[in-house]
Motif scaffolding. Structure first.
Motif, PDB file in Angstrom:
ATOM      1  N   THR A  23      25.212 -34.274  -4.324  1.00 38.74           N
ATOM      2  CA  THR A  23      26.298 -33.620  -5.058  1.00 38.74           C
ATOM      3  C   THR A  23      27.257 -32.915  -4.105  1.00 38.74           C
ATOM      4  O   THR A  23      28.490 -32.974  -4.261  1.00 38.74           O
ATOM      5  N   MET A  52      33.060 -31.621 -11.378  1.00 38.97           N
ATOM      6  CA  MET A  52      32.374 -30.346 -11.142  1.00 38.97           C
ATOM      7  C   MET A  52      31.354 -30.069 -12.247  1.00 38.97           C
ATOM      8  O   MET A  52      30.248 -29.580 -11.991  1.00 38.97           O
ATOM      9  N   GLN A  53      31.695 -30.389 -13.491  1.00 44.96           N
ATOM     10  CA  GLN A  53      30.757 -30.201 -14.601  1.00 44.96           C
ATOM     11  C   GLN A  53      29.531 -31.109 -14.445  1.00 44.96           C
ATOM     12  O   GLN A  53      28.393 -30.682 -14.654  1.00 44.96           O
ATOM     13  N   GLN A  56      27.386 -29.815 -11.620  1.00 44.92           N
ATOM     14  CA  GLN A  56      26.617 -28.637 -12.008  1.00 44.92           C
ATOM     15  C   GLN A  56      25.364 -29.040 -12.783  1.00 44.92           C
ATOM     16  O   GLN A  56      24.270 -28.491 -12.566  1.00 44.92           O
ATOM     17  N   GLU A  60      21.464 -28.377 -11.586  1.00 45.34           N
ATOM     18  CA  GLU A  60      20.506 -27.670 -12.431  1.00 45.34           C
ATOM     19  C   GLU A  60      19.274 -28.536 -12.707  1.00 45.34           C
ATOM     20  O   GLU A  60      18.135 -28.049 -12.672  1.00 45.34           O
TER      21      GLU A  60
END
Length: 207
Positions: A23, A52-53, A56, A60
């Protein structure tokens, strides 16, 4: 322009999950695209927001997977430690039980030997007591009316035989009681070992 990545970057980078590293690489590639003169800035900004979403969510998920892996590894280590501890305790219990059985067998043999000696002593005393009573010489019958009496040899032998049988039964009873006590102790030791194993055989399954 120097890029400051902080101390121990290589170690921190290698300790990071593969998905997280990928990422970060994708983010750097998008930044490089932004520096290109031919890049459509509005389109890049719109695409960067979506990327970016997604990034993320990937980060996670990667750390969640890493946490689950670490928890599972810790659970396995704990289970192996418990199994090892239980095996050691079972070995110690088995050693104790073996020593207890050996001691009980020794005591049983000693009691058996003592009872055998007692029986031999009783038989010897019976024979010695019997030898004192020999057959009376033939004499005229005793007149009981005059206060004289005579004990029949058969009666003496019968009494002695009764005494011998009674003593033998008492000796056998003591032997049986000793055997029964020994078996009872063995049963208690076996029950305690089974209860101990059952009480320590449930390993934690928490994650």
């Amino acid at each position: 322009m120097a890029l400051n990545v902080g101390q121990d970057f290589k170690k921190r980078w290698l300790d990071t999950p593969e998905a997280v590293r990928q990422t970060f690489v994708d983010d750097l590639n998008r930044i490089c695209d932004l520096l290109s003169p031919v890049t459509d800035i509005p389109n890049w900004l719109d695409n960067d927001q979506r990327q970016m979403q997604v990034a993320q969510l990937k980060v996670e998920q990667a750390y969640a997977d890493l946490k689950a892996q670490l928890i599972e590894e810790a659970r396995l280590r704990k289970q192996l430690a418990l199994e090892k501890s239980l095996a050691e305790k079972r070995a110690q219990q088995q050693t104790y039980n073996s020593a207890l059985i050996k001691d009980e067998l020794l005591q049983f043999e000693q009691q058996k030997h003592t009872l055998q000696n007692l029986r031999q002593q009783i038989d010897s005393e019976i024979l010695e007591y019997s030898d004192k009573y020999t057959k009376n010489p033939d004499t005229p019958a005793i007149d009981y009316a005059n206060g004289q009496f005579r004990v029949d040899d058969a009666q003496i032998v019968s009494e002695l035989e009764s005494v011998r049988l009674r003593l033998e039964l008492e000796a056998e009873t003591q032997i049986e009681q000793a055997v029964e006590a020994f078996r009872h102790k063995l049963q208690i030791a076996a029950k305690e070992e089974i209860e101990y194993i059952l009480a320590n055989s449930n390993f934690s399954a928490e994650k």
